[in-house]
Enzyme design. Sequence first.
Site, PDB file in Angstrom:
ATOM      1  CB  SER A 280       9.566   2.415  -3.005  1.00 33.42           C
ATOM      2  OG  SER A 280       9.453   1.661  -1.822  1.00 33.42           O
TER       3      SER A 280
ATOM      4  CD  GLU B   2       8.347  -2.434   0.840  1.00 37.08           C
ATOM      5  OE1 GLU B   2       7.811  -3.489   0.499  1.00 37.08           O
ATOM      6  OE2 GLU B   2       8.908  -2.289   1.934  1.00 37.08           O
TER       7      GLU B   2
ATOM      8  CE1 TYR C  19       4.073   1.461  -3.963  1.00 35.56           C
ATOM      9  CE2 TYR C  19       5.827   0.342  -2.760  1.00 35.56           C
ATOM     10  CZ  TYR C  19       5.253   1.506  -3.238  1.00 35.56           C
ATOM     11  OH  TYR C  19       5.862   2.712  -2.998  1.00 35.56           O
TER      12      TYR C  19
HETATM   13  P1  NDP Z   1       0.093   8.493  -0.513  1.00 36.81           P
HETATM   14  O1  NDP Z   1      -0.546   7.162  -0.550  1.00 36.81           O
HETATM   15  O2  NDP Z   1      -0.110   9.379   0.675  1.00 36.81           O
HETATM   16  O3  NDP Z   1      -0.373   9.328  -1.811  1.00 36.81           O
HETATM   17  C1  NDP Z   1      -0.536   8.709  -3.060  1.00 36.81           C
HETATM   18  C2  NDP Z   1      -1.089   9.736  -4.028  1.00 36.81           C
HETATM   19  O4  NDP Z   1      -1.310   9.116  -5.304  1.00 36.81           O
HETATM   20  C3  NDP Z   1      -2.438  10.321  -3.605  1.00 36.81           C
HETATM   21  O5  NDP Z   1      -2.459  11.702  -3.921  1.00 36.81           O
HETATM   22  C4  NDP Z   1      -3.409   9.561  -4.478  1.00 36.81           C
HETATM   23  O6  NDP Z   1      -4.619  10.243  -4.699  1.00 36.81           O
HETATM   24  C5  NDP Z   1      -2.606   9.482  -5.761  1.00 36.81           C
HETATM   25  N1  NDP Z   1      -3.131   8.483  -6.696  1.00 36.81           N
HETATM   26  C6  NDP Z   1      -3.397   7.181  -6.444  1.00 36.81           C
HETATM   27  N2  NDP Z   1      -3.872   6.581  -7.543  1.00 36.81           N
HETATM   28  C7  NDP Z   1      -3.904   7.532  -8.520  1.00 36.81           C
HETATM   29  C8  NDP Z   1      -4.304   7.540  -9.871  1.00 36.81           C
HETATM   30  N3  NDP Z   1      -4.797   6.455 -10.479  1.00 36.81           N
HETATM   31  N4  NDP Z   1      -4.179   8.690 -10.585  1.00 36.81           N
HETATM   32  C9  NDP Z   1      -3.715   9.811  -9.997  1.00 36.81           C
HETATM   33  N5  NDP Z   1      -3.344   9.871  -8.698  1.00 36.81           N
HETATM   34  C10 NDP Z   1      -3.434   8.740  -7.977  1.00 36.81           C
HETATM   35  O7  NDP Z   1       1.657   8.289  -0.785  1.00 36.81           O
HETATM   36  P2  NDP Z   1       2.911   9.093  -0.179  1.00 36.81           P
HETATM   37  O8  NDP Z   1       2.659  10.534  -0.274  1.00 36.81           O
HETATM   38  O9  NDP Z   1       3.301   8.471   1.104  1.00 36.81           O
HETATM   39  O10 NDP Z   1       4.041   8.654  -1.224  1.00 36.81           O
HETATM   40  C11 NDP Z   1       4.237   9.388  -2.441  1.00 36.81           C
HETATM   41  C12 NDP Z   1       4.889   8.473  -3.473  1.00 36.81           C
HETATM   42  O11 NDP Z   1       6.147   8.026  -2.986  1.00 36.81           O
HETATM   43  C13 NDP Z   1       4.111   7.208  -3.823  1.00 36.81           C
HETATM   44  O12 NDP Z   1       4.357   6.929  -5.182  1.00 36.81           O
HETATM   45  C14 NDP Z   1       4.735   6.144  -2.957  1.00 36.81           C
HETATM   46  O13 NDP Z   1       4.560   4.872  -3.531  1.00 36.81           O
HETATM   47  C15 NDP Z   1       6.175   6.595  -2.954  1.00 36.81           C
HETATM   48  N6  NDP Z   1       6.956   6.258  -1.796  1.00 36.81           N
HETATM   49  C16 NDP Z   1       6.514   6.582  -0.545  1.00 36.81           C
HETATM   50  C17 NDP Z   1       7.295   6.352   0.562  1.00 36.81           C
HETATM   51  C18 NDP Z   1       6.832   6.690   1.935  1.00 36.81           C
HETATM   52  O14 NDP Z   1       7.439   6.188   2.886  1.00 36.81           O
HETATM   53  N7  NDP Z   1       5.833   7.528   2.107  1.00 36.81           N
HETATM   54  C19 NDP Z   1       8.640   5.755   0.420  1.00 36.81           C
HETATM   55  C20 NDP Z   1       9.021   5.484  -0.949  1.00 36.81           C
HETATM   56  C21 NDP Z   1       8.201   5.740  -2.000  1.00 36.81           C
HETATM   57  P3  NDP Z   1      -5.885  10.090  -3.676  1.00 36.81           P
HETATM   58  O15 NDP Z   1      -5.639  11.111  -2.590  1.00 36.81           O
HETATM   59  O16 NDP Z   1      -7.028  10.408  -4.561  1.00 36.81           O
HETATM   60  O17 NDP Z   1      -5.876   8.686  -3.154  1.00 36.81           O
HETATM   61  P1  GDR Z   2       5.720  -0.333   4.054  1.00 37.52           P
HETATM   62  O1  GDR Z   2       4.910   0.462   5.171  1.00 37.52           O
HETATM   63  O2  GDR Z   2       5.085  -1.624   3.700  1.00 37.52           O
HETATM   64  O3  GDR Z   2       7.139  -0.364   4.521  1.00 37.52           O
HETATM   65  O4  GDR Z   2       5.543   0.637   2.793  1.00 37.52           O
HETATM   66  P2  GDR Z   2       3.813  -0.026   6.229  1.00 37.52           P
HETATM   67  O5  GDR Z   2       3.764   1.047   7.251  1.00 37.52           O
HETATM   68  O6  GDR Z   2       2.541  -0.415   5.565  1.00 37.52           O
HETATM   69  O7  GDR Z   2       4.467  -1.356   6.852  1.00 37.52           O
HETATM   70  C1  GDR Z   2       5.696  -1.322   7.549  1.00 37.52           C
HETATM   71  C2  GDR Z   2       5.894  -2.663   8.263  1.00 37.52           C
HETATM   72  O8  GDR Z   2       4.948  -2.758   9.320  1.00 37.52           O
HETATM   73  C3  GDR Z   2       4.406  -4.068   9.311  1.00 37.52           C
HETATM   74  N1  GDR Z   2       3.083  -4.070   9.961  1.00 37.52           N
HETATM   75  C4  GDR Z   2       1.989  -3.428   9.535  1.00 37.52           C
HETATM   76  N2  GDR Z   2       1.806  -2.620   8.459  1.00 37.52           N
HETATM   77  C5  GDR Z   2       0.566  -2.077   8.302  1.00 37.52           C
HETATM   78  N3  GDR Z   2       0.359  -1.232   7.268  1.00 37.52           N
HETATM   79  N4  GDR Z   2      -0.461  -2.336   9.161  1.00 37.52           N
HETATM   80  C6  GDR Z   2      -0.312  -3.152  10.239  1.00 37.52           C
HETATM   81  O9  GDR Z   2      -1.262  -3.372  10.999  1.00 37.52           O
HETATM   82  C7  GDR Z   2       0.974  -3.721  10.448  1.00 37.52           C
HETATM   83  N5  GDR Z   2       1.496  -4.527  11.400  1.00 37.52           N
HETATM   84  C8  GDR Z   2       2.774  -4.727  11.097  1.00 37.52           C
HETATM   85  C9  GDR Z   2       4.365  -4.449   7.843  1.00 37.52           C
HETATM   86  O10 GDR Z   2       4.238  -5.862   7.687  1.00 37.52           O
HETATM   87  C10 GDR Z   2       5.695  -3.887   7.370  1.00 37.52           C
HETATM   88  O11 GDR Z   2       6.716  -4.803   7.608  1.00 37.52           O
HETATM   89  C11 GDR Z   2       5.648   2.030   2.914  1.00 37.52           C
HETATM   90  C12 GDR Z   2       4.749   2.674   1.851  1.00 37.52           C
HETATM   91  O12 GDR Z   2       4.730   4.068   2.062  1.00 37.52           O
HETATM   92  C13 GDR Z   2       5.280   2.405   0.458  1.00 37.52           C
HETATM   93  O13 GDR Z   2       4.530   3.168  -0.482  1.00 37.52           O
HETATM   94  C14 GDR Z   2       6.736   2.831   0.403  1.00 37.52           C
HETATM   95  O14 GDR Z   2       7.270   2.576  -0.871  1.00 37.52           O
HETATM   96  C15 GDR Z   2       7.543   2.108   1.470  1.00 37.52           C
HETATM   97  O15 GDR Z   2       6.988   2.434   2.744  1.00 37.52           O
HETATM   98  C16 GDR Z   2       8.996   2.536   1.472  1.00 37.52           C
END
Ligand code: NDP
Ligand code: GDR
Length: 372
Positions: free
Chosen positions: A161, A163, A184
């Site tokens: 990520s 992050e 995280y």
């Molecule tokens: P989601 O939160 O949508 O999905 C996370 C998945 O992980 C779900 O299927 C969840 O299952 C599963 N999970 C959580 N805990 C466990 C566990 N203990 N054992 C097995 N499975 C588990 O994430 P995204 O699809 O958005 O992201 C996919 C991956 O990429 C994540 O690792 C995230 O951190 C990473 N990532 C995401 C980014 C983004 O912008 N979306 C950017 C960079 C990295 P359940 O449905 O049961 O909760």
């Molecule tokens: P992020 O995504 O932390 O970048 O992680 P998120 O959408 O949660 O936050 C983005 C920014 O928005 C600000 N923010 C808020 N965020 C949330 N969730 N809710 C609010 O009400 C709100 N108001 C303002 C946050 O402070 C932050 O700056 C996501 C996840 O998908 C991670 O798993 C992944 O690794 C990174 O993107 C890349």
Amino acid sequence: NGAAATATATAAGDGETAPVPRSLAPARKVALITGITGQDGSYLTELLLSKGYEVHGLIRRSSNFNTQRLDHIYHDPHAVPSSPRPPMRLHYADLSDSSSLRRALDAISPDEVYNLAAQSHVAVSFEIPDYTADVTATGALRLLEAVRLSRKPIRYYQAGSSEMFGSTPPPQSEDTPFHPRSPYAAAKVAAHWYTVNYREAYGIFACNGVLFNHESPRRGENFVTRKITRAVGRIKVGLQTKVFLGNLSAARDWGFAGDYVEAMWLMLQQDQPADYVVATEESHTVEEFLQAAFGYAGLNWKDHVVIDKKYFRPAEVDSLKGDSTKARRVLKWKPKVGFQQLVEMMVDHDIELAKKEKVLVDAGYRDPKQQP
Ligand code: NDP
Ligand code: GDR
């Protein structure tokens, strides 16, 4: 609940820990996806199925079915008993349970493993840091260990990520030092280095995708983009008037999840394993996202947004903007969906969703105060 029903049926009935009978299936690549029920898991499943893969997913036990993002993909074998084994199958396992991971790998014998599972919410990781480390960091280690002990070579993808860059200023590339700002992000840094270490120590074909934020209509509803577009839809049809948010000045490099899963797949198709940054190279603040989303729906965000301190984080990541030169050069990857198109796709989807909700509210089947 079709896909959930499969998992239930599989777990209860045909013993998914038994080896999958390959000889009965046409020769095709086999992929295992952890986190298949999440946003990226569903897009990656679609992509791999379109490429002819047999896809297996690990799902964890939940008190409710949570396979909604997969229901359109799943074919119930009970509905058409004579049809061949469905190309997507679900198996119960958990990243916190190494024996379940070992059993799943033994039974499925995949060619490629995509580790997408994580406790993926940054703000929530401050509330449950220990659990986040266990699943997001040690979970990746458990899976890598299962891959290492597997009978055949497996290509491994780790969902890293942006992050991890945290407070290191943009643009961020593969050479940018990590400075994580949350439990995280620290857990993702650990998973990143476990992956590098298993590649160097054991010669495993293991890749880290350092993906910047990617969104879609399937994005979880408590991430800021989807929270905003859900609110726009509900405000537009009269189901709510306000949305409560935290820091609006943070800047993110937001892309479309459907584009990003393609980069994951491409990484595992190269001759050599490596790590890649995947990003649009364009950055916008949360406020700009608000302007784009409310503006597209003909609304003024200032009439509806209320700042609530509870959504501020103990430590913030102020500015992310990727430099994905390497992915563009080596993988020949580039994003197809731009910022405005992404916003419009999500708003269009969520206005339609809100209209359906409104029908239920008007018919008395749903409480209008019930917000996502
Ligand atoms: P989601 O939160 O949508 O999905 C996370 C998945 O992980 C779900 O299927 C969840 O299952 C599963 N999970 C959580 N805990 C466990 C566990 N203990 N054992 C097995 N499975 C588990 O994430 P995204 O699809 O958005 O992201 C996919 C991956 O990429 C994540 O690792 C995230 O951190 C990473 N990532 C995401 C980014 C983004 O912008 N979306 C950017 C960079 C990295 P359940 O449905 O049961 O909760
Ligand atoms: P992020 O995504 O932390 O970048 O992680 P998120 O959408 O949660 O936050 C983005 C920014 O928005 C600000 N923010 C808020 N965020 C949330 N969730 N809710 C609010 O009400 C709100 N108001 C303002 C946050 O402070 C932050 O700056 C996501 C996840 O998908 C991670 O798993 C992944 O690794 C990174 O993107 C890349």
